[in-house]
Design an enzyme around this catalytic site. Structure first.
Site, PDB file in Angstrom:
ATOM      1  N   LEU A 165       0.922  -1.145  -0.050  1.00 15.88           N
ATOM      2  CA  LEU A 165       0.044  -0.037   0.028  1.00 15.88           C
ATOM      3  C   LEU A 165       0.822   1.155  -0.028  1.00 15.88           C
ATOM      4  O   LEU A 165       1.983   1.369   0.851  1.00 15.88           O
ATOM      5  CB  LEU A 165      -0.803  -0.024   1.269  1.00 15.88           C
ATOM      6  N   ILE A 186       4.478  -1.291   3.244  1.00 17.31           N
ATOM      7  CA  ILE A 186       4.578   0.311   2.998  1.00 17.31           C
ATOM      8  C   ILE A 186       5.329   0.413   1.826  1.00 17.31           C
ATOM      9  O   ILE A 186       6.854   0.457   1.722  1.00 17.31           O
ATOM     10  CB  ILE A 186       4.824   1.139   4.164  1.00 17.31           C
ATOM     11  N   LYS A 187       4.675   1.034   0.645  1.00 16.56           N
ATOM     12  CA  LYS A 187       5.256   1.220  -0.594  1.00 16.56           C
ATOM     13  C   LYS A 187       5.523   2.948  -0.656  1.00 16.56           C
ATOM     14  O   LYS A 187       4.750   3.659  -0.349  1.00 16.56           O
ATOM     15  CB  LYS A 187       4.334   1.033  -1.721  1.00 16.56           C
ATOM     16  N   ILE A 188       6.934   3.037  -0.944  1.00 16.72           N
ATOM     17  CA  ILE A 188       7.549   4.354  -0.709  1.00 16.72           C
ATOM     18  C   ILE A 188       8.304   4.762  -2.008  1.00 16.72           C
ATOM     19  O   ILE A 188       9.232   3.943  -2.753  1.00 16.72           O
ATOM     20  CB  ILE A 188       8.682   4.313   0.404  1.00 16.72           C
TER      21      ILE A 188
END
Length: 218
Positions: free
Chosen positions: A57, A83-85
């Site tokens: 996400l 967590i997509k960064i």
């Protein structure tokens, strides 16, 4: 190789999951926007469908504080949330923070081996190089995958390569031959992987011949 599906469409995720080959899900703001549904509704549906598989996400903020705030909120939605960064200076700092606190990260929008190296040095669980977008500007996307794989082999980084921006079955095959850990694949490409014209012809021939078999038991 692991297969992730790159979509926020719950029906596509269910269809892929029913094939028993699905290992995870990746999403981004664009894919979620395409559903036309509220963000949290989409996310909760996905997490309910694949509670035991990693789901990436993406944060919407581009500053460090915003990434931390949004990432911590998203991480609370499930133990399988990744967590997509984005690949930026602030993004690298956020990766270090999340990984230190036991939250997995996926660094996205990687287009060079140098970017991948930095993401791996920061401790990213996953890195997502975009092959299709590189091909679009007359670069060779798979060369990037090969370079990243070499760096991992040379130094033993634990980060896993998620080959992203996949456009066709050949991208998946080439990624597998190089030794990438994961391909994240649109549903239409998963469907294309199943098909081959000789398979279709073979089935047609078998069915035709079966009709001539006397006293069939079924």
């Amino acid at each position: 190789m692991k297969f992730f599906i790159d979509t926020a469409d719950i029906e596509e995720i269910r269809a892929a999951n029913e094939l028993k080959i699905l290992d995870g899900v990746t999403t981004n703001p664009t894919l979620i926007a395409k559903t036309g549904k509220p963000f949290m509704d989409v996310v909760k549906e996905i997490l309910a469908e694949v509670p035991d598989k990693p789901v990436s996400l993406e944060v919407a903020s581009t500053d460090y504080e915003g990434m931390i705030r949004e990432g911590e909120m998203l991480a609370q939605l499930g133990k399988n949330v990744v967590i997509k960064i984005p690949m930026t200076i602030d993004g690298l700092k956020a990766v270090k923070y999340f990984e230190y606190n036991g939250i997995k990260t996926n660094v996205t929008l990687i287009f060079s081996p140098a970017q991948a190296l930095l993401a791996m040095k920061a401790g990213a669980s996953y890195i997502s190089p975009f092959v299709g977008r590189l091909d679009d500007i007359s670069h060779t996307g798979m060369e990037l995958i090969s370079q990243i794989k070499t760096i991992i082999d040379n130094y033993g980084f634990s980060s896993q390569i998620i080959v992203a921006s996949i456009r066709n079955p050949m991208h998946v095959l080439e990624a597998a031959l190089i030794g990438a850990h994961i391909s994240t694949i649109p549903y239409k490409v998963i469907a294309q992987l199943v098909k081959h014209p000789l398979t279709d012809l073979g089935i047609e021939r078998f069915l035709k011949d079966w009709e001539s078999v006397p006293e069939k038991p079924f």
